[in-house]
Design a protein around this motif. Structure first.
Motif, PDB file in Angstrom:
ATOM      1  N   UNK A   1       0.850  -1.199   0.000  1.00 35.16           N
ATOM      2  CA  UNK A   1       0.000   0.000   0.000  1.00 35.16           C
ATOM      3  C   UNK A   1       0.883   1.245   0.000  1.00 35.16           C
ATOM      4  N   UNK A   2       0.458   2.257  -0.769  1.00 35.82           N
ATOM      5  CA  UNK A   2       1.203   3.520  -0.803  1.00 35.82           C
ATOM      6  C   UNK A   2       0.663   4.464   0.267  1.00 35.82           C
ATOM      7  N   UNK A   3       1.570   5.244   0.821  1.00 36.58           N
ATOM      8  CA  UNK A   3       1.180   6.185   1.866  1.00 36.58           C
ATOM      9  C   UNK A   3       0.236   7.246   1.283  1.00 36.58           C
ATOM     10  N   UNK A   4      -0.932   7.456   1.922  1.00 33.00           N
ATOM     11  CA  UNK A   4      -1.861   8.472   1.405  1.00 33.00           C
ATOM     12  C   UNK A   4      -1.342   9.894   1.578  1.00 33.00           C
ATOM     13  N   UNK A   5      -0.280  10.078   2.344  1.00 35.22           N
ATOM     14  CA  UNK A   5       0.246  11.425   2.584  1.00 35.22           C
ATOM     15  C   UNK A   5       1.396  11.755   1.639  1.00 35.22           C
ATOM     16  N   UNK A   6       2.378  10.836   1.527  1.00 35.97           N
ATOM     17  CA  UNK A   6       3.531  11.118   0.682  1.00 35.97           C
ATOM     18  C   UNK A   6       3.590  10.230  -0.561  1.00 35.97           C
ATOM     19  N   UNK A   7       2.791   9.186  -0.599  1.00 35.69           N
ATOM     20  CA  UNK A   7       2.746   8.340  -1.786  1.00 35.69           C
ATOM     21  C   UNK A   7       3.807   7.261  -1.836  1.00 35.69           C
ATOM     22  N   UNK A   8       4.659   7.197  -0.854  1.00 37.06           N
ATOM     23  CA  UNK A   8       5.703   6.163  -0.828  1.00 37.06           C
ATOM     24  C   UNK A   8       5.116   4.835  -0.369  1.00 37.06           C
ATOM     25  N   UNK A  11       5.367   0.288   4.986  1.00 39.74           N
ATOM     26  CA  UNK A  11       5.796  -0.982   5.578  1.00 39.74           C
ATOM     27  C   UNK A  11       4.568  -1.736   6.057  1.00 39.74           C
ATOM     28  N   UNK A  12       4.585  -3.061   5.852  1.00 40.38           N
ATOM     29  CA  UNK A  12       3.470  -3.902   6.299  1.00 40.38           C
ATOM     30  C   UNK A  12       3.766  -4.447   7.679  1.00 40.38           C
ATOM     31  N   UNK A  13       2.761  -4.443   8.507  1.00 41.13           N
ATOM     32  CA  UNK A  13       2.947  -5.006   9.848  1.00 41.13           C
ATOM     33  C   UNK A  13       1.617  -5.154  10.532  1.00 41.13           C
ATOM     34  N   UNK A  40      -8.862 -13.461  17.932  1.00 41.42           N
ATOM     35  CA  UNK A  40      -8.489 -12.070  17.813  1.00 41.42           C
ATOM     36  C   UNK A  40      -7.319 -11.864  16.875  1.00 41.42           C
ATOM     37  N   UNK A  41      -7.399 -12.535  15.697  1.00 44.91           N
ATOM     38  CA  UNK A  41      -6.336 -12.386  14.698  1.00 44.91           C
ATOM     39  C   UNK A  41      -6.225 -10.920  14.288  1.00 44.91           C
ATOM     40  N   UNK A  42      -5.024 -10.442  14.267  1.00 43.65           N
ATOM     41  CA  UNK A  42      -4.787  -9.035  13.961  1.00 43.65           C
ATOM     42  C   UNK A  42      -4.546  -8.878  12.459  1.00 43.65           C
ATOM     43  N   UNK A  43      -5.327  -8.006  11.822  1.00 39.57           N
ATOM     44  CA  UNK A  43      -5.104  -7.793  10.395  1.00 39.57           C
ATOM     45  C   UNK A  43      -3.882  -6.914  10.150  1.00 39.57           C
ATOM     46  N   UNK A  44      -3.438  -6.928   8.917  1.00 43.00           N
ATOM     47  CA  UNK A  44      -2.255  -6.144   8.556  1.00 43.00           C
ATOM     48  C   UNK A  44      -2.557  -4.648   8.616  1.00 43.00           C
ATOM     49  N   UNK A  45      -1.583  -3.913   9.057  1.00 45.43           N
ATOM     50  CA  UNK A  45      -1.671  -2.463   9.003  1.00 45.43           C
ATOM     51  C   UNK A  45      -0.409  -1.946   8.316  1.00 45.43           C
ATOM     52  N   UNK A  46      -0.430  -0.678   7.929  1.00 42.79           N
ATOM     53  CA  UNK A  46       0.631  -0.123   7.098  1.00 42.79           C
ATOM     54  C   UNK A  46       1.196   1.120   7.761  1.00 42.79           C
ATOM     55  N   UNK A  47       2.514   1.188   7.728  1.00 41.11           N
ATOM     56  CA  UNK A  47       3.206   2.243   8.466  1.00 41.11           C
ATOM     57  C   UNK A  47       4.134   2.993   7.519  1.00 41.11           C
ATOM     58  N   UNK A  48       4.061   4.307   7.549  1.00 38.51           N
ATOM     59  CA  UNK A  48       4.979   5.132   6.774  1.00 38.51           C
ATOM     60  C   UNK A  48       5.952   5.790   7.755  1.00 38.51           C
ATOM     61  N   UNK A  49       7.225   5.365   7.710  1.00 33.36           N
ATOM     62  CA  UNK A  49       8.201   5.927   8.660  1.00 33.36           C
ATOM     63  C   UNK A  49       8.489   7.400   8.385  1.00 33.36           C
ATOM     64  N   UNK A  50       8.302   7.851   7.143  1.00 32.70           N
ATOM     65  CA  UNK A  50       8.570   9.261   6.826  1.00 32.70           C
ATOM     66  C   UNK A  50       7.499  10.163   7.437  1.00 32.70           C
ATOM     67  N   UNK A  54       0.141   5.531  10.535  1.00 31.74           N
ATOM     68  CA  UNK A  54      -0.246   4.127  10.375  1.00 31.74           C
ATOM     69  C   UNK A  54      -1.641   4.081   9.770  1.00 31.74           C
ATOM     70  N   UNK A  55      -1.795   3.279   8.737  1.00 33.84           N
ATOM     71  CA  UNK A  55      -3.117   3.047   8.154  1.00 33.84           C
ATOM     72  C   UNK A  55      -3.522   1.636   8.549  1.00 33.84           C
ATOM     73  N   UNK A  56      -4.664   1.559   9.201  1.00 36.24           N
ATOM     74  CA  UNK A  56      -5.123   0.259   9.700  1.00 36.24           C
ATOM     75  C   UNK A  56      -6.496  -0.048   9.097  1.00 36.24           C
ATOM     76  N   UNK A  57      -6.536  -0.896   8.079  1.00 34.07           N
ATOM     77  CA  UNK A  57      -7.837  -1.235   7.495  1.00 34.07           C
ATOM     78  C   UNK A  57      -8.698  -1.988   8.504  1.00 34.07           C
ATOM     79  N   UNK A  58      -9.950  -1.589   8.608  1.00 32.88           N
ATOM     80  CA  UNK A  58     -10.879  -2.258   9.527  1.00 32.88           C
ATOM     81  C   UNK A  58     -11.362  -3.533   8.863  1.00 32.88           C
ATOM     82  N   UNK A  59     -11.205  -4.670   9.529  1.00 30.97           N
ATOM     83  CA  UNK A  59     -11.615  -5.929   8.915  1.00 30.97           C
ATOM     84  C   UNK A  59     -13.121  -5.991   8.687  1.00 30.97           C
ATOM     85  N   UNK A  60     -13.496  -6.582   7.549  1.00 30.84           N
ATOM     86  CA  UNK A  60     -14.926  -6.726   7.253  1.00 30.84           C
ATOM     87  C   UNK A  60     -15.529  -7.833   8.085  1.00 30.84           C
ATOM     88  N   UNK A  61     -14.690  -8.820   8.395  1.00 25.71           N
ATOM     89  CA  UNK A  61     -15.182  -9.952   9.171  1.00 25.71           C
ATOM     90  C   UNK A  61     -15.466  -9.522  10.601  1.00 25.71           C
TER      91      UNK A  61
END
Ligand code: ZN
Length: 110
Positions: A1-8, A11-13, A40-50, A54-61
């Motif tokens: 996933x690209x960062x919605x702020x800078x477009x880079x 990181x997945x985590x 309580x499986x944790x879904x992937x979230x995305x982190x932009x170090x710059x 953190x973008x954390x998609x809310x699981x549909x399940x």
């Protein structure tokens, strides 16, 4: 996933400790669950170090309670099917028994 702020590329985590997002003014239990399934499986979230975002998609399940409810529903469905099967079997044996009894009855005995 690209960062919605800078477009880079982000990181997945995952965030193992947070289990729900709670809006300001709400109680914790009213929050939106971020984990899926009973464990309580944790879904992937995305982190932009710059941008340090953190973008954390809310699981549909479903969240924990929904998952529990689903399990209960599935279990009671199974029980119902088992009960129906047992009833059919019981009715079948009953019918067979009646047939047998009828056949073995002394024809002179009324
Ligand atoms: Zn960024």
């Amino acid at each position: 996933m690209d960062c919605p702020f800078c477009g880079k590329e982000m990181k997945e985590g995952r965030i193992p400790s947070g289990d729900r997002w709670v809006e300001d003014g709400q109680d914790a239990w009213e929050g939106i669950p971020l984990t899926t399934g009973l464990l309580g499986k944790v879904p992937k979230s995305f982190y932009c170090p710059d941008c340090r975002q953190i973008v954390l998609p809310v699981p549909e399940k479903a969240g924990f309670m929904e998952a529990v409810q689903q399990k209960i529903d599935a279990a009671s469905e199974k029980i119902e099917t088992a009960q129906k099967q047992w009833e059919t079997r019981r009715n079948q044996t009953k019918a067979q028994k009646q047939k047998k009894e009828f056949g073995s009855k002394d024809p002179w005995e009324l």
